[in-house]
Design an enzyme around this catalytic site. Structure first.
Site, mmCIF file in Angstrom:
data_model
loop_
_atom_site.group_PDB
_atom_site.id
_atom_site.type_symbol
_atom_site.label_atom_id
_atom_site.label_comp_id
_atom_site.label_asym_id
_atom_site.label_seq_id
_atom_site.Cartn_x
_atom_site.Cartn_y
_atom_site.Cartn_z
ATOM 1 N N LYS A 102 -4.324 -2.142 -15.315
ATOM 2 C CA LYS A 102 -2.951 -2.173 -14.815
ATOM 3 C C LYS A 102 -2.795 -1.143 -13.715
ATOM 4 O O LYS A 102 -3.156 0.026 -13.891
ATOM 5 C CB LYS A 102 -1.965 -1.837 -15.966
ATOM 6 C CG LYS A 102 -0.508 -1.886 -15.539
ATOM 7 C CD LYS A 102 0.016 -3.299 -15.514
ATOM 8 C CE LYS A 102 1.303 -3.455 -14.730
ATOM 9 N NZ LYS A 102 1.102 -3.729 -13.282
ATOM 10 N N GLN A 123 -4.547 6.584 -12.476
ATOM 11 C CA GLN A 123 -3.823 5.601 -13.284
ATOM 12 C C GLN A 123 -4.264 5.643 -14.756
ATOM 13 O O GLN A 123 -3.465 5.345 -15.653
ATOM 14 C CB GLN A 123 -4.077 4.205 -12.684
ATOM 15 C CG GLN A 123 -2.974 3.202 -12.924
ATOM 16 C CD GLN A 123 -1.803 3.342 -11.963
ATOM 17 O OE1 GLN A 123 -1.994 3.476 -10.774
ATOM 18 N NE2 GLN A 123 -0.589 3.299 -12.481
ATOM 19 N N LYS A 126 -2.178 8.482 -16.314
ATOM 20 C CA LYS A 126 -0.754 8.148 -16.194
ATOM 21 C C LYS A 126 -0.373 7.053 -17.184
ATOM 22 O O LYS A 126 0.601 7.169 -17.929
ATOM 23 C CB LYS A 126 -0.482 7.670 -14.764
ATOM 24 C CG LYS A 126 0.964 7.311 -14.489
ATOM 25 C CD LYS A 126 1.137 6.534 -13.180
ATOM 26 C CE LYS A 126 0.504 7.181 -11.991
ATOM 27 N NZ LYS A 126 0.897 6.537 -10.713
ATOM 28 N N LYS A 138 -6.634 -0.306 -9.846
ATOM 29 C CA LYS A 138 -5.901 -0.182 -8.584
ATOM 30 C C LYS A 138 -6.591 -1.057 -7.568
ATOM 31 O O LYS A 138 -7.789 -1.314 -7.661
ATOM 32 C CB LYS A 138 -5.934 1.277 -8.097
ATOM 33 C CG LYS A 138 -4.861 1.600 -7.091
ATOM 34 C CD LYS A 138 -3.552 1.930 -7.769
ATOM 35 C CE LYS A 138 -2.420 2.108 -6.798
ATOM 36 N NZ LYS A 138 -1.233 2.679 -7.458
ATOM 37 N N GLY A 177 3.019 -3.373 -7.187
ATOM 38 C CA GLY A 177 3.114 -2.861 -5.821
ATOM 39 C C GLY A 177 2.658 -1.416 -5.696
ATOM 40 O O GLY A 177 2.403 -0.734 -6.680
ATOM 41 N N ASP A 178 2.546 -0.986 -4.469
ATOM 42 C CA ASP A 178 2.301 0.417 -4.100
ATOM 43 C C ASP A 178 2.660 0.480 -2.608
ATOM 44 O O ASP A 178 3.444 -0.367 -2.132
ATOM 45 C CB ASP A 178 0.822 0.813 -4.360
ATOM 46 C CG ASP A 178 0.591 2.319 -4.330
ATOM 47 O OD1 ASP A 178 0.799 2.990 -5.348
ATOM 48 O OD2 ASP A 178 0.208 2.856 -3.261
ATOM 49 N N THR A 222 10.301 4.054 -10.397
ATOM 50 C CA THR A 222 9.437 5.195 -10.064
ATOM 51 C C THR A 222 10.275 6.375 -9.574
ATOM 52 O O THR A 222 10.128 7.507 -10.044
ATOM 53 C CB THR A 222 8.387 4.797 -9.010
ATOM 54 O OG1 THR A 222 7.753 3.591 -9.419
ATOM 55 C CG2 THR A 222 7.353 5.884 -8.842
ATOM 56 N N ASN A 253 9.984 2.832 -1.158
ATOM 57 C CA ASN A 253 10.524 2.477 -2.471
ATOM 58 C C ASN A 253 10.764 3.696 -3.361
ATOM 59 O O ASN A 253 11.865 3.872 -3.900
ATOM 60 C CB ASN A 253 9.578 1.484 -3.165
ATOM 61 C CG ASN A 253 9.973 1.235 -4.597
ATOM 62 O OD1 ASN A 253 9.433 1.824 -5.531
ATOM 63 N ND2 ASN A 253 10.960 0.370 -4.800
ATOM 64 N N SER A 389 6.779 -1.422 -15.502
ATOM 65 C CA SER A 389 5.919 -2.597 -15.378
ATOM 66 C C SER A 389 5.489 -3.093 -16.761
ATOM 67 O O SER A 389 5.436 -4.297 -17.026
ATOM 68 C CB SER A 389 4.666 -2.269 -14.555
ATOM 69 O OG SER A 389 4.932 -2.305 -13.176
HETATM 70 P P1 NDP Z 1 6.349 2.427 0.496
HETATM 71 O O1 NDP Z 1 5.391 1.637 1.284
HETATM 72 O O2 NDP Z 1 7.595 1.790 0.011
HETATM 73 O O3 NDP Z 1 6.780 3.756 1.299
HETATM 74 C C1 NDP Z 1 5.817 4.658 1.719
HETATM 75 C C2 NDP Z 1 6.509 5.798 2.458
HETATM 76 O O4 NDP Z 1 5.565 6.836 2.675
HETATM 77 C C3 NDP Z 1 7.030 5.391 3.825
HETATM 78 O O5 NDP Z 1 8.137 6.182 4.147
HETATM 79 C C4 NDP Z 1 5.838 5.740 4.725
HETATM 80 O O6 NDP Z 1 6.202 5.992 6.078
HETATM 81 C C5 NDP Z 1 5.322 6.989 4.073
HETATM 82 N N1 NDP Z 1 3.868 7.100 4.306
HETATM 83 C C6 NDP Z 1 2.904 6.255 3.862
HETATM 84 N N2 NDP Z 1 1.699 6.633 4.286
HETATM 85 C C7 NDP Z 1 1.907 7.737 5.008
HETATM 86 C C8 NDP Z 1 1.040 8.593 5.707
HETATM 87 N N3 NDP Z 1 -0.303 8.388 5.753
HETATM 88 N N4 NDP Z 1 1.595 9.666 6.317
HETATM 89 C C9 NDP Z 1 2.938 9.881 6.259
HETATM 90 N N5 NDP Z 1 3.807 9.083 5.625
HETATM 91 C C10 NDP Z 1 3.300 8.034 5.006
HETATM 92 O O7 NDP Z 1 5.495 3.026 -0.726
HETATM 93 P P2 NDP Z 1 6.019 3.578 -2.128
HETATM 94 O O8 NDP Z 1 7.311 4.271 -1.959
HETATM 95 O O9 NDP Z 1 5.894 2.494 -3.126
HETATM 96 O O10 NDP Z 1 4.874 4.646 -2.480
HETATM 97 C C11 NDP Z 1 4.993 6.033 -2.126
HETATM 98 C C12 NDP Z 1 4.059 6.846 -3.012
HETATM 99 O O11 NDP Z 1 4.425 6.672 -4.385
HETATM 100 C C13 NDP Z 1 2.583 6.492 -2.942
HETATM 101 O O12 NDP Z 1 1.814 7.668 -3.150
HETATM 102 C C14 NDP Z 1 2.387 5.572 -4.143
HETATM 103 O O13 NDP Z 1 1.049 5.537 -4.576
HETATM 104 C C15 NDP Z 1 3.290 6.260 -5.142
HETATM 105 N N6 NDP Z 1 3.742 5.456 -6.276
HETATM 106 C C16 NDP Z 1 4.390 4.276 -6.089
HETATM 107 C C17 NDP Z 1 4.845 3.557 -7.175
HETATM 108 C C18 NDP Z 1 5.637 2.315 -7.032
HETATM 109 O O14 NDP Z 1 6.103 1.790 -8.056
HETATM 110 N N7 NDP Z 1 5.862 1.796 -5.832
HETATM 111 C C19 NDP Z 1 4.588 4.020 -8.558
HETATM 112 C C20 NDP Z 1 3.966 5.316 -8.633
HETATM 113 C C21 NDP Z 1 3.546 5.990 -7.521
HETATM 114 P P3 NDP Z 1 5.792 4.918 7.216
HETATM 115 O O15 NDP Z 1 6.734 3.775 7.016
HETATM 116 O O16 NDP Z 1 5.988 5.659 8.495
HETATM 117 O O17 NDP Z 1 4.354 4.564 6.958
HETATM 118 O O1 2IT Z 2 0.856 4.287 -8.812
HETATM 119 C C1 2IT Z 2 1.473 3.535 -9.606
HETATM 120 O O2 2IT Z 2 1.661 3.863 -10.791
HETATM 121 C C2 2IT Z 2 1.990 2.265 -9.114
HETATM 122 N N1 2IT Z 2 1.836 1.970 -7.932
HETATM 123 C C3 2IT Z 2 2.671 1.307 -10.050
HETATM 124 C C4 2IT Z 2 1.674 0.525 -10.853
HETATM 125 C C5 2IT Z 2 2.247 -0.595 -11.686
HETATM 126 O O3 2IT Z 2 1.416 -1.340 -12.231
HETATM 127 O O4 2IT Z 2 3.456 -0.740 -11.816
#
Ligand code: NDP
Ligand code: 2IT
Length: 458
Positions: A102, A123, A126, A138, A177-178, A222, A253, A389
């Protein structure tokens, strides 16, 4: 005599850890972020290995660091100009001791095998901390969705799933997603999966739209969870978020819903960012406007200031230069280094909750710990996403749908449970309940390790 005959001497544990860590580095050259994640977790495990030599004898660490399976594949697709594009797809199935693999899918040009292996490794711990029946994996691709049309994103997702589908299943491997993957991409992937297998297998993906077997609160989970964890940490010192100045990095997100929840709890979020710069808004980020820009119009964060007179967009320095009380780094790995940590500490920050995966470098984490402030590692603080999830999987398996309030209440309960479990574990093994880094690593590890011991050498 085997190590099972006695409690292990700490020198033997150190030797064991050194040998496992150096083997991981040697066998996965060039995977710096994977090494960083392994180093952080394994070094935190010394106190548990001293008391439980059976983990050493069964080679649990060596098995944990080696994914059960890795899939790499070609993803060919045709862009809007009719040109053929070729990307690389990844799925690293890390550990299934507690449940089906997952974890999310990341679409970003910086994705490579080391990035996916670091995320998959995190993961494991977590997902174990959530207390739910989910293993760890992943995946993703070096595909860059920014600037691509809906049609291009759809064709890419369809090609990606046309290979990946054979490895997925509600009892096998369940992506979500991520970065770069949200409900639009998951919809395209779910549609193609359903077409190939000729089954409406709702539990094969999570993060689906609420109207087609998704769960309430998954989109928010998240970011909300990271703030709930922060609320719990502050409460241990008799503090709250009310009246605090907060900074949240990123504007995707996780960041959007961290901002929403922090402001609901009385904080003023004075800054957020993207990869081009950051917004400073002393009046507090207007979340409705931010959602409109990022989720509906899919525009850059810089357009926020055109509609908000209290805000300015800055392209020099860092969002972490903004003076604040609490920080939620929620963009990407290693975005917050030692210099940023020093600035934040100088500015009087009291707590850090990682919304992203490993956003703080090892040096930054050490600086926060030395300064005595509250620090929550991502594998604990951002576990609300994958936990919800798992709630989506439960609802899908039962062919039911819970209300928004029911789902949100469960998320709150899960985050409180993770927080308490980590503090208890840290108190037991390090005598410092505030050592959330050790508590998270050990708390996640023991659950997976015990399941692996019970299931034999597989
Ligand atoms: P999104 O794609 O929705 O947003 C990512 C954000 O981070 C954007 O603002 C983006 O800016 C910025 N970003 C991405 N890469 C870079 C980079 N190399 N340098 C600077 N800024 C960057 O992703 P999420 O919000 O889903 O994910 C954000 C973090 O949270 C990640 O580390 C992800 O692994 C983690 N996460 C996400 C979960 C989820 O449910 N979605 C769950 C747990 C953890 P720009 O648009 O300019 O690229
Ligand atoms: O980093 C993370 O925990 C996620 N991107 C969410 C993973 C999930 O299966 O909901």
């Amino acid at each position: 005599m085997t190590v099972l005959d006695s409690v292990v001497r700490s020198d033997d544990v150190t030797d064991h850890l050194t040998s496992v860590i150096s083997a991981v580095h040697r066998r996965s050259p060039g995977e710096a972020v994977f090494h960083q994640a392994v180093d952080e977790v394994l070094t935190a495990l010394a106190p548990v290995l001293e008391r439980h030599p059976e983990y050493i004898d069964a080679r649990i660490l060596e098995r944990l660091c080696e994914p059960e399976r890795q899939v790499l594949f070609r993803v060919p697709w045709v862009d809007d100009r009719g040109d053929v594009q070729v990307n690389r797809g990844y799925r690293v199935e890390f550990n299934s001791a507690l449940g089906p693999f997952k974890g999310g899918l990341r679409f970003h040009p910086t994705v490579d095998l080391g990035v996916i292996r670091f995320l998959g490794f995190e993961q494991i711990f977590k997902n174990a901390l959530t207390g739910q029946a989910i293993g760890a994996g992943k995946g993703g691709s070096d595909f860059d969705p920014s600037g691509r049309s809906d049609g291009e994103v759809m064709r890419f997702c369809q090609s990606f799933v046309t290979e990946l589908y054979r490895h997925l299943g509600e009892h096998t491997d369940v992506p979500a997603g991520d970065i770069g993957v949200g409900v639009r991409e998951l919809g395209f992937m779910f549609g193609q999966y359903k077409r190939i297998v000729n089954r409406f297998e709702a539990g094969v993906l999570t993060g689906k739209g609420v109207g087609w077997s998704g769960s309430h609160a998954r989109t928010e989970a998240t970011g909300y969870g990271a703030v709930i964890f922060l609320r719990e940490m502050l409460a241990t010192r008799g503090l709250s978020l009310d009246g605090r100045r907060a900074v949240v990095s990123g504007s995707g997100n996780v960041a959007i819903y961290a901002i929403e929840k922090a402001q609901e709890l009385g904080a003023t979020v004075v800054g957020c960012s993207d990869s081009s710069g950051y917004v400073v808004d002393d009046a507090g980020i207007d979340v409705a406007l931010l959602k409109e820009i990022k989720e509906v119009r899919r525009e850059r964060l810089s357009t926020y200031v055109a509609q908000r007179s209290s805000a300015r967009y800055v392209t020099v320095g860092s969002v972490f230069d903004i003076p604040c009380d609490v920080v939620l780094p929620s963009a990407t790995q290693n975005e917050l280094g030692a210099d940023h940590a020093a600035t934040l500490i100088r500015n009087g920050v009291i707590a850090v909750s990682e919304g992203a995966n490993m956003p703080c470098t090892a040096a930054a984490v050490a600086a926060f710990r030395d300064a005595g402030l509250l620090f929550a590692p991502g594998k604990a603080a951002n576990a609300g996403g994958v936990a919800t999830s798992a709630l989506e999987m439960q609802q899908n398996a039962a062919r039911t749908s819970w209300t928004w309030h029911e789902t949100q209440d469960r998320l709150d309960e899960i985050m409180r449970g993770i927080h308490g479990h980590i503090r208890d574990t840290a108190a037991t093994y390090t005598s410092d309940p505030d050592d959330y880094v050790s508590g998270a690593a050990i708390g996640g590890f023991t659950r997976v390790a015990d399941a692996m011991l019970a299931q034999g050498v597989v």
